[in-house]
Design an enzyme around this catalytic site. Sequence first.
Site, PDB file in Angstrom:
ATOM      1  CE  LYS A  99      -9.116  -6.155   5.251  1.00 25.07           C
ATOM      2  NZ  LYS A  99      -9.373  -6.856   3.992  1.00 25.07           N
TER       3      LYS A  99
ATOM      4  CB  ALA B 190     -16.965 -18.910   3.625  1.00 28.03           C
ATOM      5  N   GLY B 191     -14.132 -16.511   3.975  1.00 30.20           N
ATOM      6  CA  GLY B 191     -13.526 -15.609   4.963  1.00 30.20           C
ATOM      7  C   GLY B 191     -13.972 -14.177   4.689  1.00 30.20           C
TER       8      GLY B 191
ATOM      9  N   GLY C 115      -5.913 -11.215  -8.510  1.00 32.23           N
ATOM     10  CA  GLY C 115      -6.449 -10.217  -7.575  1.00 32.23           C
ATOM     11  C   GLY C 115      -5.671  -8.905  -7.594  1.00 32.23           C
TER      12      GLY C 115
ATOM     13  CB  SER D  41      -0.971  -0.017   1.188  1.00 36.83           C
ATOM     14  OG  SER D  41      -1.903  -1.048   0.984  1.00 36.83           O
TER      15      SER D  41
ATOM     16  CB  ALA E  72     -11.437 -11.769   0.648  1.00 28.75           C
TER      17      ALA E  72
ATOM     18  CG  ASP F 166     -10.958  -5.542   0.614  1.00 24.75           C
ATOM     19  OD1 ASP F 166      -9.955  -5.009   0.085  1.00 24.75           O
ATOM     20  OD2 ASP F 166     -10.927  -6.093   1.726  1.00 24.75           O
TER      21      ASP F 166
ATOM     22  CG  LEU G  50     -10.585 -12.094  -4.152  1.00 27.23           C
ATOM     23  CD1 LEU G  50     -11.381 -12.670  -5.292  1.00 27.23           C
ATOM     24  CD2 LEU G  50     -11.428 -12.015  -2.908  1.00 27.23           C
TER      25      LEU G  50
ATOM     26  CG  ASN H  97     -10.622  -1.852   2.882  1.00 24.84           C
ATOM     27  OD1 ASN H  97     -11.578  -1.084   2.821  1.00 24.84           O
ATOM     28  ND2 ASN H  97      -9.888  -2.158   1.838  1.00 24.84           N
TER      29      ASN H  97
HETATM   30  P1  NAP Z   1      -9.650 -15.321   5.855  1.00 25.25           P
HETATM   31  O1  NAP Z   1     -10.781 -14.502   6.363  1.00 25.25           O
HETATM   32  O2  NAP Z   1      -8.604 -15.785   6.799  1.00 25.25           O
HETATM   33  O3  NAP Z   1     -10.288 -16.605   5.103  1.00 25.25           O
HETATM   34  C1  NAP Z   1      -9.450 -17.603   4.602  1.00 25.25           C
HETATM   35  C2  NAP Z   1     -10.246 -18.576   3.751  1.00 25.25           C
HETATM   36  O4  NAP Z   1      -9.324 -19.559   3.236  1.00 25.25           O
HETATM   37  C3  NAP Z   1     -11.318 -19.363   4.519  1.00 25.25           C
HETATM   38  O5  NAP Z   1     -12.401 -19.634   3.680  1.00 25.25           O
HETATM   39  C4  NAP Z   1     -10.576 -20.672   4.860  1.00 25.25           C
HETATM   40  O6  NAP Z   1     -11.419 -21.779   5.087  1.00 25.25           O
HETATM   41  C5  NAP Z   1      -9.811 -20.869   3.574  1.00 25.25           C
HETATM   42  N1  NAP Z   1      -8.678 -21.765   3.742  1.00 25.25           N
HETATM   43  C6  NAP Z   1      -7.499 -21.506   4.351  1.00 25.25           C
HETATM   44  N2  NAP Z   1      -6.709 -22.590   4.299  1.00 25.25           N
HETATM   45  C7  NAP Z   1      -7.409 -23.554   3.636  1.00 25.25           C
HETATM   46  C8  NAP Z   1      -7.124 -24.900   3.253  1.00 25.25           C
HETATM   47  N3  NAP Z   1      -5.933 -25.464   3.538  1.00 25.25           N
HETATM   48  N4  NAP Z   1      -8.070 -25.603   2.583  1.00 25.25           N
HETATM   49  C9  NAP Z   1      -9.257 -25.030   2.272  1.00 25.25           C
HETATM   50  N5  NAP Z   1      -9.579 -23.757   2.603  1.00 25.25           N
HETATM   51  C10 NAP Z   1      -8.667 -23.030   3.278  1.00 25.25           C
HETATM   52  O7  NAP Z   1      -8.870 -14.540   4.692  1.00 25.25           O
HETATM   53  P2  NAP Z   1      -9.425 -13.371   3.753  1.00 25.25           P
HETATM   54  O8  NAP Z   1      -9.177 -12.063   4.392  1.00 25.25           O
HETATM   55  O9  NAP Z   1     -10.806 -13.722   3.328  1.00 25.25           O
HETATM   56  O10 NAP Z   1      -8.419 -13.471   2.519  1.00 25.25           O
HETATM   57  C11 NAP Z   1      -8.463 -14.586   1.619  1.00 25.25           C
HETATM   58  C12 NAP Z   1      -7.481 -14.342   0.508  1.00 25.25           C
HETATM   59  O11 NAP Z   1      -7.896 -13.228  -0.279  1.00 25.25           O
HETATM   60  C13 NAP Z   1      -6.083 -13.992   1.017  1.00 25.25           C
HETATM   61  O12 NAP Z   1      -5.141 -14.758   0.324  1.00 25.25           O
HETATM   62  C14 NAP Z   1      -5.889 -12.537   0.680  1.00 25.25           C
HETATM   63  O13 NAP Z   1      -4.563 -12.246   0.291  1.00 25.25           O
HETATM   64  C15 NAP Z   1      -6.831 -12.343  -0.497  1.00 25.25           C
HETATM   65  N6  NAP Z   1      -7.342 -10.973  -0.562  1.00 25.25           N
HETATM   66  C16 NAP Z   1      -7.014 -10.249  -1.661  1.00 25.25           C
HETATM   67  C17 NAP Z   1      -7.457  -8.951  -1.770  1.00 25.25           C
HETATM   68  C18 NAP Z   1      -7.081  -8.152  -2.995  1.00 25.25           C
HETATM   69  O14 NAP Z   1      -7.184  -6.930  -2.976  1.00 25.25           O
HETATM   70  N7  NAP Z   1      -6.680  -8.806  -4.062  1.00 25.25           N
HETATM   71  C19 NAP Z   1      -8.247  -8.361  -0.767  1.00 25.25           C
HETATM   72  C20 NAP Z   1      -8.575  -9.136   0.353  1.00 25.25           C
HETATM   73  C21 NAP Z   1      -8.097 -10.443   0.437  1.00 25.25           C
HETATM   74  P3  NAP Z   1     -11.975 -22.086   6.583  1.00 25.25           P
HETATM   75  O15 NAP Z   1     -13.049 -21.086   6.823  1.00 25.25           O
HETATM   76  O16 NAP Z   1     -12.449 -23.482   6.513  1.00 25.25           O
HETATM   77  O17 NAP Z   1     -10.795 -21.893   7.511  1.00 25.25           O
END
Ligand code: NAP
Length: 286
Positions: free
Chosen positions: A70, A131-132, A251, A22, A134, A106, A229, A91
């Site tokens: 967040k 389902a996190g 992403g 950023s 993002a 986002d 993403l 964010n």
């Molecule tokens: P988060 O809230 O921690 O959610 C993580 C997600 O990944 C959950 O659905 C989790 O499943 C799943 N997961 C993690 N390890 C796994 C595995 N081994 N097998 C299956 N599912 C798995 O993270 P977030 O904030 O949503 O971010 C998710 C991704 O999006 C990150 O990599 C981040 O860099 C990216 N992102 C990109 C942008 C952009 O601007 N491009 C913006 C935001 C985020 P469970 O619920 O079962 O744990």
Amino acid sequence: MTVNGETRIIGIIGNPVRHTMSPAIHNYISEQLNKNMIYVPFEVTGDVAAAVKGAFELGIVGMNVTVPWKSEVIKSLVDIDDMAKRIGAVNTLVRNENGYKGYNTDILGLERELIEEGVSLEGENTLLVGAGGAARAAAFLCCKHNAKTLTIINRTVEKAEAIANDVREYVKEMGKDTEVITYSLADYKKLDKDNYIAFQCTKIGLKEDDGAAIEDDDFYKKVKVGVDLIYREGTKFQLDVKKAGGKSCTGMKMLIFQGVCAYELWNELTVSDEIISGVCEVVNGR
Ligand code: NAP
């Protein structure tokens, strides 16, 4: 950039925060616009409410917020944008007279990426893998743009169901008709639609040697557009979408546009396409 008595501060709070792209995005925009504004990372390890209060007292114009704050930061705001409230994650903090108003750029960043990629969600079968936080933003975006169906699949199915419940409420309140469906990730073979616009919202793919949440050619044959993403280019998800003949997006544009949208909110201006192209070069060159 010359820092002097007139320099205004913007920044990001999170933990960890030292890896963030950023500052490169925002300081480039300030330089191009000749704005005496500097963007710095603030590693907040403990009390985010104290950090927000301190930022206000120090006259900080606006801040981005990243993991793990967040959702927690919402309690420290004086106002919140309706969509950010529904998503449950903020964010971007924008200063007003009494404190900060929270936004979720986002969702705005993803929306602008799709426009630029020429991808419309209207009447489409949309799919979220993950389902996190993002995924929550992506889910609301699909419903906002009147997707025909939204399917959310996640390793922990309860989290998919929680998002589904929140978006169903939004769909009802807004008089939309998106059908919202959930499955456990393990049950992905039960997906019964075709031509999905699929959003890869898990953390899988961050590292070069990561695989993909689903490794099955038959699954990718059902995906006409795959939006990862993860901003790294060349993840297994992206490669598998392309191999099956679908359009694949990273992403990266979402990341850049979420920053641009925040900068626009802080400064009440529109960043030109020319500057956005420059931002892309800066980020891709890192
Ligand atoms: P988060 O809230 O921690 O959610 C993580 C997600 O990944 C959950 O659905 C989790 O499943 C799943 N997961 C993690 N390890 C796994 C595995 N081994 N097998 C299956 N599912 C798995 O993270 P977030 O904030 O949503 O971010 C998710 C991704 O999006 C990150 O990599 C981040 O860099 C990216 N992102 C990109 C942008 C952009 O601007 N491009 C913006 C935001 C985020 P469970 O619920 O079962 O744990």
